[in-house]
Design an enzyme around this catalytic site. Structure first.
Site, PDB file in Angstrom:
ATOM      1  N   SER A 128       0.828  -1.205   0.000  1.00 55.01           N
ATOM      2  CA  SER A 128       0.000   0.000   0.000  1.00 55.01           C
ATOM      3  C   SER A 128       0.857   1.246   0.000  1.00 55.01           C
ATOM      4  O   SER A 128       1.951   1.265   0.552  1.00 55.01           O
ATOM      5  CB  SER A 128      -0.915   0.029   1.226  1.00 55.01           C
ATOM      6  OG  SER A 128      -1.638   1.250   1.220  1.00 55.01           O
ATOM      7  N   LYS A 182      -4.523  -6.618   3.207  1.00 55.97           N
ATOM      8  CA  LYS A 182      -4.489  -5.449   2.315  1.00 55.97           C
ATOM      9  C   LYS A 182      -5.907  -5.073   1.890  1.00 55.97           C
ATOM     10  O   LYS A 182      -6.251  -3.888   1.795  1.00 55.97           O
ATOM     11  CB  LYS A 182      -3.616  -5.754   1.083  1.00 55.97           C
ATOM     12  CG  LYS A 182      -3.709  -4.708  -0.036  1.00 55.97           C
ATOM     13  CD  LYS A 182      -3.075  -3.388   0.346  1.00 55.97           C
ATOM     14  CE  LYS A 182      -3.421  -2.191  -0.511  1.00 55.97           C
ATOM     15  NZ  LYS A 182      -3.429  -2.302  -1.939  1.00 55.97           N
ATOM     16  N   HIS A 185      -7.517  -3.340   4.744  1.00 54.08           N
ATOM     17  CA  HIS A 185      -6.910  -2.005   4.776  1.00 54.08           C
ATOM     18  C   HIS A 185      -7.655  -1.074   3.820  1.00 54.08           C
ATOM     19  O   HIS A 185      -8.023   0.041   4.163  1.00 54.08           O
ATOM     20  CB  HIS A 185      -5.423  -2.101   4.393  1.00 54.08           C
ATOM     21  CG  HIS A 185      -4.798  -0.799   3.999  1.00 54.08           C
ATOM     22  ND1 HIS A 185      -5.031  -0.208   2.765  1.00 54.08           N
ATOM     23  CD2 HIS A 185      -3.973   0.040   4.662  1.00 54.08           C
ATOM     24  CE1 HIS A 185      -4.374   0.939   2.692  1.00 54.08           C
ATOM     25  NE2 HIS A 185      -3.719   1.111   3.832  1.00 54.08           N
ATOM     26  N   ASN A 186      -7.892  -1.556   2.594  1.00 54.41           N
ATOM     27  CA  ASN A 186      -8.587  -0.719   1.612  1.00 54.41           C
ATOM     28  C   ASN A 186     -10.032  -0.456   2.028  1.00 54.41           C
ATOM     29  O   ASN A 186     -10.544   0.647   1.812  1.00 54.41           O
ATOM     30  CB  ASN A 186      -8.553  -1.374   0.232  1.00 54.41           C
ATOM     31  CG  ASN A 186      -7.210  -1.218  -0.436  1.00 54.41           C
ATOM     32  OD1 ASN A 186      -6.189  -1.148   0.242  1.00 54.41           O
ATOM     33  ND2 ASN A 186      -7.187  -1.166  -1.746  1.00 54.41           N
ATOM     34  N   GLU A 189      -9.959   2.159   4.496  1.00 51.17           N
ATOM     35  CA  GLU A 189      -9.674   3.406   3.767  1.00 51.17           C
ATOM     36  C   GLU A 189     -10.975   4.002   3.198  1.00 51.17           C
ATOM     37  O   GLU A 189     -11.208   5.213   3.298  1.00 51.17           O
ATOM     38  CB  GLU A 189      -8.674   3.064   2.651  1.00 51.17           C
ATOM     39  CG  GLU A 189      -8.301   4.165   1.708  1.00 51.17           C
ATOM     40  CD  GLU A 189      -7.387   3.610   0.582  1.00 51.17           C
ATOM     41  OE1 GLU A 189      -6.425   2.885   0.884  1.00 51.17           O
ATOM     42  OE2 GLU A 189      -7.665   3.888  -0.595  1.00 51.17           O
TER      43      GLU A 189
HETATM   44  P1  NDP Z   1      -0.913  -2.183 -14.406  1.00 49.09           P
HETATM   45  O1  NDP Z   1      -1.895  -2.786 -13.476  1.00 49.09           O
HETATM   46  O2  NDP Z   1      -1.353  -1.093 -15.302  1.00 49.09           O
HETATM   47  O3  NDP Z   1      -0.284  -3.352 -15.290  1.00 49.09           O
HETATM   48  C1  NDP Z   1       0.649  -3.079 -16.309  1.00 49.09           C
HETATM   49  C2  NDP Z   1       1.775  -4.069 -16.265  1.00 49.09           C
HETATM   50  O4  NDP Z   1       1.282  -5.414 -16.408  1.00 49.09           O
HETATM   51  C3  NDP Z   1       2.752  -3.841 -17.412  1.00 49.09           C
HETATM   52  O5  NDP Z   1       4.047  -4.108 -16.941  1.00 49.09           O
HETATM   53  C4  NDP Z   1       2.287  -4.877 -18.415  1.00 49.09           C
HETATM   54  O6  NDP Z   1       3.278  -5.231 -19.338  1.00 49.09           O
HETATM   55  C5  NDP Z   1       1.969  -6.013 -17.503  1.00 49.09           C
HETATM   56  N1  NDP Z   1       1.100  -7.031 -18.135  1.00 49.09           N
HETATM   57  C6  NDP Z   1      -0.207  -6.922 -18.404  1.00 49.09           C
HETATM   58  N2  NDP Z   1      -0.668  -8.068 -18.950  1.00 49.09           N
HETATM   59  C7  NDP Z   1       0.388  -8.907 -19.019  1.00 49.09           C
HETATM   60  C8  NDP Z   1       0.548 -10.246 -19.471  1.00 49.09           C
HETATM   61  N3  NDP Z   1      -0.487 -10.949 -19.954  1.00 49.09           N
HETATM   62  N4  NDP Z   1       1.777 -10.796 -19.394  1.00 49.09           N
HETATM   63  C9  NDP Z   1       2.813 -10.110 -18.892  1.00 49.09           C
HETATM   64  N5  NDP Z   1       2.726  -8.850 -18.443  1.00 49.09           N
HETATM   65  C10 NDP Z   1       1.523  -8.252 -18.496  1.00 49.09           C
HETATM   66  O7  NDP Z   1       0.406  -1.701 -13.603  1.00 49.09           O
HETATM   67  P2  NDP Z   1       0.525  -0.905 -12.222  1.00 49.09           P
HETATM   68  O8  NDP Z   1       1.973  -0.650 -12.052  1.00 49.09           O
HETATM   69  O9  NDP Z   1      -0.420   0.221 -12.160  1.00 49.09           O
HETATM   70  O10 NDP Z   1       0.041  -1.963 -11.134  1.00 49.09           O
HETATM   71  C11 NDP Z   1       0.681  -3.203 -10.955  1.00 49.09           C
HETATM   72  C12 NDP Z   1      -0.053  -3.972  -9.868  1.00 49.09           C
HETATM   73  O11 NDP Z   1      -0.033  -3.203  -8.683  1.00 49.09           O
HETATM   74  C13 NDP Z   1      -1.533  -4.237 -10.154  1.00 49.09           C
HETATM   75  O12 NDP Z   1      -1.875  -5.484  -9.622  1.00 49.09           O
HETATM   76  C14 NDP Z   1      -2.250  -3.156  -9.411  1.00 49.09           C
HETATM   77  O13 NDP Z   1      -3.550  -3.523  -9.004  1.00 49.09           O
HETATM   78  C15 NDP Z   1      -1.356  -2.953  -8.250  1.00 49.09           C
HETATM   79  N6  NDP Z   1      -1.382  -1.574  -7.787  1.00 49.09           N
HETATM   80  C16 NDP Z   1      -1.198  -1.338  -6.533  1.00 49.09           C
HETATM   81  C17 NDP Z   1      -1.214  -0.070  -6.048  1.00 49.09           C
HETATM   82  C18 NDP Z   1      -0.952   0.081  -4.664  1.00 49.09           C
HETATM   83  O14 NDP Z   1      -1.065   1.175  -4.129  1.00 49.09           O
HETATM   84  N7  NDP Z   1      -0.601  -0.980  -4.021  1.00 49.09           N
HETATM   85  C19 NDP Z   1      -1.446   1.104  -6.835  1.00 49.09           C
HETATM   86  C20 NDP Z   1      -1.566   0.781  -8.167  1.00 49.09           C
HETATM   87  C21 NDP Z   1      -1.552  -0.523  -8.597  1.00 49.09           C
HETATM   88  P3  NDP Z   1       3.446  -4.411 -20.746  1.00 49.09           P
HETATM   89  O15 NDP Z   1       4.232  -3.185 -20.398  1.00 49.09           O
HETATM   90  O16 NDP Z   1       4.179  -5.345 -21.611  1.00 49.09           O
HETATM   91  O17 NDP Z   1       2.050  -4.091 -21.234  1.00 49.09           O
END
Ligand code: NDP
Length: 479
Positions: A128, A182, A185-186, A189
């Site tokens: 988070s 987590k 937590h959300n 939030e």
């Molecule tokens: P995204 O959720 O937008 O995902 C994009 C990434 O996933 C890119 O690296 C993309 O690769 C990859 N991807 C998507 N499909 C595939 C696939 N089939 N095979 C391989 N790679 C794939 O990225 P975020 O950075 O926003 O979030 C990452 C994770 O973190 C998510 O699970 C999200 O829910 C979580 N998150 C958590 C937050 C937090 O506060 N904890 C905040 C935001 C997100 P490519 O570049 O090749 O398309």
């Protein structure tokens, strides 16, 4: 092989986590499905530490020291499964796959089972703090085996936020425990944000104050019991002026709150476990209501029959009102957290996780969205009694809520009279009154159930299960 840890998935979150590892002195292997992201990370931030970029997953895995520690930071759901499926054949006994995305905990339980059967550790980890947390120190909630935490834990603790020198990272429990915590937590939030929004609305309508003035009140509140990231940013948001119109920024934002689903998961699980997380549920539904546009339009001309709010115009009356809202906010917030910790306790028992609730409050003190000074009080409450059945029954919180009770009642009653919706404030007060009630009208509900469905009832004066013959002579039989 020289990298101590690897990150695959280098969008905003993965990129920042990788930089955080590197800045903390770890050699970090980096990989992304499309190599442009890997290249730009190394080009833009290569000087921050020791990165080992790979274009193929094979090279990425080969660049890692054993036991390999691979952090998967890709889109939650199908993409996470796809990446795990590609990784598994490349790994060996004892390697650790960390899913740091926002997975739903039942998926984590399933994945852990699959990988355990192949001799691999799977660690579903809550992270988070958003982008900024990922880079500068998030709150980290790892699940998985205790054995995996032995080698992985110290690395995660190092990159996590720290409060008073203590890392905001601790082993939560087996399989899905980390992602579950987590999720809660959300949910908390959501409740915290809704309560703050209700307090703002009350101040705005009750005082007739400007958004910026209310921002000042929140800034003041942030120096006391309510000190928290969310109250701090609320003050900033309320004081922000829209550049295009010169109006208060909050007044130009459309009043329809969206959600990505973790609040909904929390509420669904609360229903599954039978835990009354009413604050989180009201907050989640409040977002749904705000987005129910046709219904809101259809209701726009419904009668209100409100009585005005009698906030005096003099400074003393206004200050009393502000203090009442503050007390109501604090008490409602304690209830929302108390309910969330109840849910963690219930899940811990149901799924066999043995979660230390005091430790959860401790790792939420920094890095995450609900970080707040008041979490120290929660940790202390669970240190006084690790089996505490109800947080608001702890001596500190009982006193704190008790001291604000008159204010809380004035605010909820006044809001009802004035027609200001306060679903989270009022349902939290209703919860408080219900949970402390010596006797509830649930007795009548049980009697009704026995009447129409022969569902039986238990009695106050005798042990056993009884049924009354409602269609005949109303005799009572032991069922
Ligand atoms: P995204 O959720 O937008 O995902 C994009 C990434 O996933 C890119 O690296 C993309 O690769 C990859 N991807 C998507 N499909 C595939 C696939 N089939 N095979 C391989 N790679 C794939 O990225 P975020 O950075 O926003 O979030 C990452 C994770 O973190 C998510 O699970 C999200 O829910 C979580 N998150 C958590 C937050 C937090 O506060 N904890 C905040 C935001 C997100 P490519 O570049 O090749 O398309």
């Amino acid at each position: 092989a020289r990298a101590q840890i690897g990150v695959t998935g280098l969008a905003v979150m993965g990129r920042n986590l990788a930089r955080n590892f590197a800045r903390n002195g770890f050699t970090v292997a980096v990989h992304n499905r499309s190599s442009a992201r890997t290249k730009s990370l190394v080009a833009e931030h290569g000087d921050e530490g020791d990165f080992v970029p790979s274009e193929s997953l094979e090279d990425f895995v080969a660049s890692l020291e054993r036991p390999r520690k691979v952090v998967v930071m890709v889109k939650a759901g199908g993409p996470t499964d796809a990446v795990i499926d590609e990784l598994v054949p490349l790994l060996e006994q004892g390697d650790i796959v960390v899913d740091a995305g926002n997975a739903h905990f039942p998926d984590t339980i399933r994945r852990e089972k699959d990988l355990a059967a192949k001799g691999l550790h799977f660690v579903g980890t809550g992270v988070s703090g958003g982008e900024e947390g990922a880079l500068n120190g998030p709150s980290i909630m790892p699940g998985g085996t205790a054995e995996s935490y032995e080698s992985l834990g110290p690395i995660l603790e190092k990159i996590s936020a720290h409060v008073d020198g203590v890392p905001c990272c601790a082993h939560v429990g087996p399989d899905g425990a980390g992602h579950f915590v987590k999720m809660v937590h959300n949910g908390i939030e959501y409740a915290d944000m809704q309560l703050i929004a209700e307090a703002y609305d009350l101040l705005r309508q009750g005082l007739g104050a400007s958004a910026a003035e209310i921002g000042g009140i929140f800034a003041e509140w942030n120096t006391g019991d309510l000190e928290s990231f969310l109250v701090e940013i609320t003050a900033e948001v309320l004081r922000h002026q829209d550049a295009a119109t010169g109006q208060a920024f909050v007044d130009v934002v459309l009043d329809q709150a969206e959600q990505k689903g973790t609040g909904r998961w929390t509420v669904q699980n609360g229903l599954d476990l039978g835990v009354p997380i009413t604050g989180i549920a009201e907050a989640t539904f409040a977002r749904s209501l705000s987005g129910s546009v046709p219904q809101r339009e259809a209701a726009a001309n419904l009668p209100a029959h409100t009585a005005g709010w009698e906030v005096g115009k003099d400074d003393a009356s206004r200050a009393r009102f502000v203090e009442d809202v503050r007390q109501a906010l604090y008490a409602s917030k304690v209830v929302a957290y108390s309910q969330g910790f109840d849910q963690i306790a219930a899940a811990s028992a149901e799924y066999g996780w043995n979660i230390d609730r005091g430790a959860m409050a401790r790792i939420w003190r920094g890095g995450c969205i609900i970080r707040a000074g008041f979490l120290n009080r929660i940790t202390e409450a669970y240190e006084r009694d690790e089996n505490l059945p109800l947080l608001i029954a702890d001596e500190y919180f009982a006193d704190a809520v008790g001291a604000g009770l008159a204010s809380w009642r004035r605010i909820v009653a006044g809001a009802a009279q004035a027609g200001i919706p306060t679903p989270a404030f009022s349902s939290s007060l209703a919860y408080y009154d219900a949970v402390r009630a010596p006797r509830l009208p649930a007795a009548l509900v049980q009697a009704q159930r026995d009447f129409f469905g022969a569902h039986t009832y238990r009695r106050t004066d005798r042990d056993g299960t009884f049924h009354t013959d409602w269609s005949g002579d109303r005799t009572e039989a032991e069922a």
